[in-house]
Enzyme design. Sequence first.
Site, mmCIF file in Angstrom:
data_model
loop_
_atom_site.group_PDB
_atom_site.id
_atom_site.type_symbol
_atom_site.label_atom_id
_atom_site.label_comp_id
_atom_site.label_asym_id
_atom_site.label_seq_id
_atom_site.Cartn_x
_atom_site.Cartn_y
_atom_site.Cartn_z
ATOM 1 N N HIS A 183 0.829 -1.206 0.000
ATOM 2 C CA HIS A 183 0.000 0.000 0.000
ATOM 3 C C HIS A 183 0.864 1.257 0.000
ATOM 4 O O HIS A 183 0.570 2.236 -0.692
ATOM 5 C CB HIS A 183 -0.908 -0.001 1.234
ATOM 6 C CG HIS A 183 -2.085 -0.910 1.097
ATOM 7 N ND1 HIS A 183 -2.794 -1.382 2.176
ATOM 8 C CD2 HIS A 183 -2.681 -1.450 0.008
ATOM 9 C CE1 HIS A 183 -3.776 -2.157 1.754
ATOM 10 N NE2 HIS A 183 -3.719 -2.211 0.448
ATOM 11 N N CYS A 481 0.004 -3.600 -17.583
ATOM 12 C CA CYS A 481 -0.775 -2.701 -16.723
ATOM 13 C C CYS A 481 -0.429 -2.868 -15.250
ATOM 14 O O CYS A 481 -1.065 -2.258 -14.385
ATOM 15 C CB CYS A 481 -2.269 -2.892 -16.936
ATOM 16 S SG CYS A 481 -2.906 -4.505 -16.436
#
Length: 560
Positions: A183, A481
């Site tokens: 994160h 991606c």
Amino acid sequence: MNLQGVGIGRGLALGPVLRMPDPLPEPSDASSGVTADEEKVRAAGALAATAADIRIRGQRAGGAAKDVLEAQAFMAEDPTLRDDVDTRIVAGKTAERAVFEAFAAFRDLLTSMGGYMGERATDLNDVSQRVVANLQGVSAPGVPNPDYPFVLVARDLAPADTALLDLDKVLALVTSDGGPTSHTAILAREKAIVAVVGAPDALQLADGVTVVVDATTGLVTASPTDDEISAARSTMAARAAAAVTPVGPGALADGTLVPLLANLGSVAGAADALAKGAEGVGLFRTEFLFLDSDRAPSVAEQQEKYTQLLTSFAGKKVVVRALDAGADKPLSFLNDEPEENPALGLRGLRALRANESILRDQLSALAAADAATEAELWVMAPMVSTVEETRYFTTLARELGLTTAGVMVEVPAAALLADRILADTDFASIGTNDLTQYTLAADRLLGSVASFQDPWHPAVLRLVGEVGRAGALLGKPVGICGEAAADPALAVVLVGLGATSLSMSPAALADVRAELSRFTLDQAKEFAEIALSANSAVEARVAVAAAASSLTNTTLTESE
């Protein structure tokens, strides 16, 4: 002292260290002198207030941070956890102690489950600290706020802290834990914060020590010499000047076009992506439409959002990923059955096939939005692992009116069968985060195995090359991606392996564009072969950097 970690992007920073404060001490088990019912009311109020505060932070932060913080808010509101707190209070615990113990038990449970749920355990620690701080009437531990710029050093950062960093003061982040897809790394990349994560000895840095943080190399230099400081300042000035140059299409030095696209998690990020030079969208995550609801949104509700997105990118390519739920994004209306290893369970296309009406509604909404707008819509399925799944999704998408359907390659099986899979679909997009996770059996969000979670690993690159070759043979586009596309040096290697487009956080576009412009396609292919011949991710990164440096020096000498 030099510390080695994993750099996020290509930024460089110079400044004094300031460490994150220690967490609150463990609450005592002493009696509070009030009734159990009163303690329950206190606990309920603190949990609700903490959830509300986290949501406010998410609204202010926006983007990927909003999604992460929304998940944290749900933790504070979890009814099972609330019941556990009440049970402990009835047994004689104070509200503070009951919250501490209940969160700890929940954390241990998630840790034992491993996979994506193990990463949720880390976030639980932050939520617990915030609830206890609310009960004690003190400020929650968080980022210090001095009156001068500093380099923040921490074991890791909670999403609530990373989301609202004061970028006028925080020059860089250095953490001892985490990996390139943690994160902290994802939010740092989105906000264009200079960061080095997973540097094991970071906590040895003392407050006030001057450091140079180089995200390009992942190196943190403590107490740099005058020459090192001068070199850092020169590099920072050159990069600042480059950042204001006009943007243009992504291309190699020989003119080979490599479209640079944006990864987006909501429609709100469209304007920023375009301003930073995104040539379209390479990954639009649709989960934001589903996560805040106890039911699947209607076709009309979805169509409205997709229309907004496609209108923003009129005339440009927009690649939308079908709902990728499961694992760390469980949805009660899709799959709420507990799984021992959700990362290997009913997620992605598997979950959608088990609930085909949800998939049909989403594809129908996308087709309607496509018909009403001028963007070039591509739709892809997540977590495809077989040829049969490919045929299923492509056939269904075309049946519902979508002209360009593809699949994500995130599972080694899909990469190894890329020639057969691409024969039955229009394009492939490689999700390097999950592909690395499954190739190296290392949870992409778990700090304890962060060193394995590196897309530079030759095994991962070999799989990327398999997909690239299949795409070239069949004339099918192969995009990237995953977060690997945001690493400028690795982006060149990926193009050398056959990638025809790259998609990333908008903040990374400028650095990747600049790096691609330095090399030709033949040179990119040479770097790819060098990386493939290495024995580890570290060797691959170092060998390619050396080759690029040698090539640059040779070019400069010849031009003199």
